[in-house]
Motif scaffolding. Structure first.
Motif, mmCIF file in Angstrom:
data_model
loop_
_atom_site.group_PDB
_atom_site.id
_atom_site.type_symbol
_atom_site.label_atom_id
_atom_site.label_comp_id
_atom_site.label_asym_id
_atom_site.label_seq_id
_atom_site.Cartn_x
_atom_site.Cartn_y
_atom_site.Cartn_z
ATOM 1 N N LYS A 170 0.847 -1.184 0.000
ATOM 2 C CA LYS A 170 0.000 0.000 0.000
ATOM 3 C C LYS A 170 0.888 1.241 0.000
ATOM 4 O O LYS A 170 1.988 1.221 0.561
ATOM 5 N N VAL A 171 0.395 2.328 -0.623
ATOM 6 C CA VAL A 171 1.178 3.552 -0.746
ATOM 7 C C VAL A 171 0.406 4.704 -0.111
ATOM 8 O O VAL A 171 -0.750 4.952 -0.466
ATOM 9 N N ASP A 172 1.044 5.389 0.836
ATOM 10 C CA ASP A 172 0.464 6.566 1.472
ATOM 11 C C ASP A 172 0.974 7.798 0.737
ATOM 12 O O ASP A 172 2.113 8.234 0.921
ATOM 13 N N LEU A 173 0.101 8.378 -0.111
ATOM 14 C CA LEU A 173 0.504 9.513 -0.934
ATOM 15 C C LEU A 173 0.504 10.829 -0.172
ATOM 16 O O LEU A 173 0.874 11.868 -0.724
ATOM 17 N N SER A 174 0.099 10.824 1.085
ATOM 18 C CA SER A 174 0.126 12.057 1.878
ATOM 19 C C SER A 174 1.555 12.471 2.218
ATOM 20 O O SER A 174 1.817 13.640 2.493
ATOM 21 N N TRP A 175 2.474 11.509 2.221
ATOM 22 C CA TRP A 175 3.878 11.801 2.511
ATOM 23 C C TRP A 175 4.464 12.651 1.382
ATOM 24 O O TRP A 175 4.182 12.456 0.211
ATOM 25 N N ASP A 176 5.281 13.612 1.746
ATOM 26 C CA ASP A 176 5.850 14.549 0.782
ATOM 27 C C ASP A 176 7.304 14.796 1.159
ATOM 28 O O ASP A 176 7.601 15.013 2.340
ATOM 29 N N ASN A 177 8.192 14.779 0.182
ATOM 30 C CA ASN A 177 9.599 15.006 0.499
ATOM 31 C C ASN A 177 10.281 15.720 -0.655
ATOM 32 O O ASN A 177 9.675 16.034 -1.683
ATOM 33 N N LYS A 178 11.589 15.951 -0.473
ATOM 34 C CA LYS A 178 12.340 16.813 -1.377
ATOM 35 C C LYS A 178 13.051 15.977 -2.439
ATOM 36 O O LYS A 178 13.926 15.164 -2.130
ATOM 37 N N TRP A 179 12.643 16.153 -3.716
ATOM 38 C CA TRP A 179 13.293 15.514 -4.850
ATOM 39 C C TRP A 179 12.884 16.268 -6.108
ATOM 40 O O TRP A 179 11.991 17.105 -6.078
ATOM 41 N N VAL A 180 13.552 16.012 -7.216
ATOM 42 C CA VAL A 180 13.262 16.742 -8.450
ATOM 43 C C VAL A 180 13.081 15.763 -9.600
ATOM 44 O O VAL A 180 13.674 14.671 -9.618
ATOM 45 N N SER A 181 12.250 16.151 -10.567
ATOM 46 C CA SER A 181 12.039 15.313 -11.748
ATOM 47 C C SER A 181 11.617 16.179 -12.925
ATOM 48 O O SER A 181 11.137 17.305 -12.755
ATOM 49 N N VAL A 182 11.787 15.626 -14.119
ATOM 50 C CA VAL A 182 11.369 16.271 -15.363
ATOM 51 C C VAL A 182 10.786 15.189 -16.264
ATOM 52 O O VAL A 182 11.296 14.064 -16.309
ATOM 53 N N VAL A 183 9.711 15.529 -16.985
ATOM 54 C CA VAL A 183 9.163 14.653 -18.022
ATOM 55 C C VAL A 183 9.245 15.389 -19.343
ATOM 56 O O VAL A 183 8.841 16.553 -19.447
ATOM 57 N N LYS A 184 9.789 14.729 -20.351
ATOM 58 C CA LYS A 184 9.915 15.316 -21.684
ATOM 59 C C LYS A 184 9.190 14.412 -22.681
ATOM 60 O O LYS A 184 9.366 13.190 -22.663
ATOM 61 N N ASN A 185 8.363 15.032 -23.551
ATOM 62 C CA ASN A 185 7.557 14.278 -24.509
ATOM 63 C C ASN A 185 8.159 14.317 -25.912
ATOM 64 O O ASN A 185 8.618 15.375 -26.375
#
Length: 724
Positions: A155-170
């Motif tokens: 199970k995944v608790d999506l309420s958790w939030d933390n510091k990371w970076v991402s990019v999506v390119k199409n």
């Protein structure tokens, strides 16, 4: 205290142990042969959605397995994943090839999207390779981020939030997800060089869900029982000093028109701190916290005899929150954090959570609240200790102690409430067999005897069969002062049986018959109420679903009850009611721009009455910037006097506007005819830096007819996440 169970916890324990020994003989990790070797980066990595030179020297994970529609072949869409790392971050790049022309399918660029309604790539990290808990990161095809903590093996608790970076390119034939996850943002043990990992891909155009390490279709791709292995070329580097300060400043104005009070101005400062005592053990501190940015609760028409449950959404309580929140069952929660600060301000709090090693998890919490004159409530101190020990392949034994103490003037007999409990959670190595055995005792001044909980369940889940049996006993004097236990003084037996069928061709992917019952008895095992449902479930190959149910209800009231919940006369204790209901529900395919759910139910009700319920949920997305959804329900109650005919509308339109994956606008309006209230909540969130936000939140409540303002408030809040 004497009571007899047809299926007592003792018998359940023997059955669980028998099955445990039968299944743990093969405790070997199922997908241990699927290994990804991660090596240190040979050059710099820039998070831009393009392949830097260093990526070409990293190993590649490809040849995904199909999970849905069926799990018997390789995926038709190709997905290619590479990973590497340096002294500060884990890096990942995933190339998701598409099929044919046409736009990708997403709801919006908002964070923590709905998995089934978005083209997405997600991966699951199990740093201890314990197959019970971990972390999840990913994004949809428009760049909306997904992150959460994992618990209970999948199970995944999506309420958790933390510091990371991402990019999506199409690109015309593919979309690329690239991310950097700081070592400081996850918890892991020094020296452990084999982690659990799996990669998941969801593509709505082809209705295909796939995974790198194969997962049976009855389980989510998040199932940690089926992870492969992430093999490090050398043990991951230490995260180093891991201290985060998260201050906030807030200004606001509010006015209560009903109480005819003046305008109230609000100015507050406070904040949180996260201290990594070790790479896997975290200390959270909070001083004068504020939760103005939290999403508003979705209202419902309440025709229940017992208290409704609303989930916790406050950030301070979320990391490793399963240690506290998931002890027990959905209706037997000895600890429920929303009880804290409900009617009184939280002054300060501390939480120590995390892993000591592969087998031990710990949670320790202490929170102090102030006085609340309006609620005639003294200051309170809340202390919680929970321990969890992994046993066998994926099972664990848990312990919890909860103490609530008044620290100010208190009414005699209410100075404290304490709970102590243990549970055994069974999870076989292949996840086919799961179960729980639970025991809790409460200590409350003036209450002795009949103050325990004894419960257990066992579930077998395969592709074709689901069999479930649960047994509960809650004593009439059991008290959870910091918990959610809406009902006491009962025995409950809940069986479920489901058989699935899979046609080889045609428009139907699967169909099945399900029988589920909930039988309640008093402490002397005399029946008080039951609900039994016979359902036929159909899933089409385009992922739309149809369910037809026949429901039989019997209720003998144990407390007086108004069946409209509007303040009308109460039905007396002992009133018996028996009725039948037919329910039909259709959920449209998720890959359309326009989606909907339609459900209607017709049947009996209290006092030989009848109830008709119609529920609609419709949504439309202007990809990827706007997502509009409207939830509505209509309840029509027809009963004898003094109740007569009563109708309730509940309508809740919601609009999410995502200018980018850093700037969100949400408008939520809810009309609830049962309580005669219109609630409006408008929120702007600007994530100007990773995990750092600026909020503007407006809310009001109004009487619909004649239209009158009850109260209004406007809050502006700034937060900043600083790593030392």
């Amino acid at each position: 205290m004497n009571f007899t169970h047809p299926l007592s916890p003792g018998k359940l324990l023997m059955l669980m142990l028998f099955c445990l020994f039968a299944f743990t003989a093969s405790a070997q990790k199922k997908n241990a042969a699927y290994q990804y070797h991660i090596r240190k980066a040979t050059g710099p990595i820039v998070i831009d959605g393009m392949m830097d030179a260093a990526w070409y020297k990293a190993d590649s994970a490809a040849n995904f397995f199909m999970v849905l529609p069926m799990d018997t072949s390789k995926a038709t869409l190709q997905t290619q994943v590479r990973m590497t790392y340096d002294n500060n971050n884990i890096y990942i790049i995933a190339t998701c090839y598409t099929s044919g022309s046409g736009q990708y399918m997403v709801e919006s660029m908002k964070r923590d999207f709905a998995f089934q309604k978005n083209d997405n790539f997600i991966f699951f990290l199990d740093p201890f390779d314990a197959r019970t808990d971990g972390f999840s990161f990913g994004a949809n095809a428009a760049g909306g981020q997904w992150d959460g903590t994992m618990y209970e093996g999948g199970k995944v608790d999506l309420s958790w939030d933390n510091k990371w970076v991402s990019v999506v390119k199409n690109y015309p034939d593919r979309w690329v997800f690239e991310a950097a996850i700081p070592f400081k943002s996850i918890r892991y043990k020094k020296g452990v060089d084999v982690w659990g990992i799996n990669f998941s891909r969801n593509d709505l155009k082809t209705t295909e869900k796939s995974a790198w390490a194969p997962v049976p279709r009855q389980f989510p791709t998040a199932s940690l029982a089926y992870t492969g292995s992430l093999v490090w070329d050398e043990p991951p580097p230490e995260a180093g000093t891991n201290i985060s300060l998260i201050p906030y400043a807030l200004g606001g104005v509010s006015k209560d028109y009903q109480a005819k009070t003046g305008t109230t101005w609000k100015k507050e400062i406070g904040g949180d701190a996260k201290v990594g005592l070790t790479s896997s053990l975290n200390l959270d501190l909070t001083v004068n916290p504020d939760f103005s940015q939290v999403d508003v609760d979705q209202q419902v028409v309440n025709l229940n005899r017992y208290e409704l449950f609303f989930p916790e959404k406050r950030q301070f309580f979320l990391e490793n929150g399963d240690l506290f929140a998931n002890f027990g069952y959905s209706d037997i929660r000895p600890f429920f954090s929303r009880r804290i600060g409900l009617n009184a301000p939280i002054r300060f709090g501390t939480r120590l959570t995390g892993k000591i090693d592969k087998d031990w998890r710990v949670g320790l919490m202490d929170i102090q609240t102030g006085e609340a004159d309006a609620a005639a409530m003294p200051a309170q101190n809340y202390g919680v200790l929970t321990l969890q020990r992994r046993v066998f392949a994926r099972s664990n034994i848990g312990f919890m102690f909860i103490n609530k103490d008044a620290t100010g003037a208190a009414t005699p007999g209410t100075q404290y409430n304490r709970n102590v409990g243990m549970e055994f959670n069974l999870a076989s190595s292949n996840n086919l067999l799961t179960g729980k055995l639970l025991g809790i005792k409460s200590f409350t001044p003036g209450l002795k005897g009949h103050d325990i909980v004894a419960a257990g369940h066992l579930q077998y889940l395969s592709k074709y069969w689901t069999a479930y049996l649960q047994d509960e006993f809650v004593g009439k004097n059991y008290t959870a002062g910091v918990g959610y236990v809406p009902r006491t003084g009962y025995n409950k037996i809940s069986p479920l049986l489901l058989r699935n069928f899979f046609p080889k061709a045609g428009g139907i992917l699967s169909h099945g018959v399900q029988l589920v019952s909930n039988y309640y008895f008093d402490e002397h095992f005399k029946r008080t109420d039951n609900e039994s449902t016979l359902a036929y479930l159909i899933t089409l190959r385009n992922r739309s679903t149809f369910t037809l149910s026949a429901i039989n209800d019997y209720i003998k009231l144990l407390v007086p009850f108004d069946p409209t919940n509007t303040g009308k006369p109460l039905l007396p204790i002992g009133t018996e009611n028996h009725w039948n209901t037919v329910d039909a529900q259709f959920v449209s395919k998720p890959q359309a721009l326009f989606t909907y759910l339609a459900e209607t139910a017709y049947g009996g009700y209290y006092q030989n009455g009848h109830k008709t319920t119609v529920t609609m949920q419709v949504g439309y997305r202007f990809q990827p910037y706007v997502n509009i959804a409207v939830n509505s329900s209509f309840n029509d109650l027809r009963m004898e006097q003094p109740y007569g005919n009563t109708s309730f509308w509940l309508i809740g339109p919601r609009t999410d506007i995502t200018v980018s994956n850093k700037l969100y606008f949400t408008t939520y309006i809810q009309y609830n005819g049962q309580i005669r209230n219109i609630n409006t909540n408008i929120r702007m969130q600007w994530r100007y830096k990773p995990a750092s936000d600026f909020f503007i939140v407006y809310g009001d409540n109004n009487t619909p007819s004649p239209f009158m303002v009850k109260n209004r408030q406007l809050v502006v809040k700034w937060t900043y996440w600083c790593n030392l």
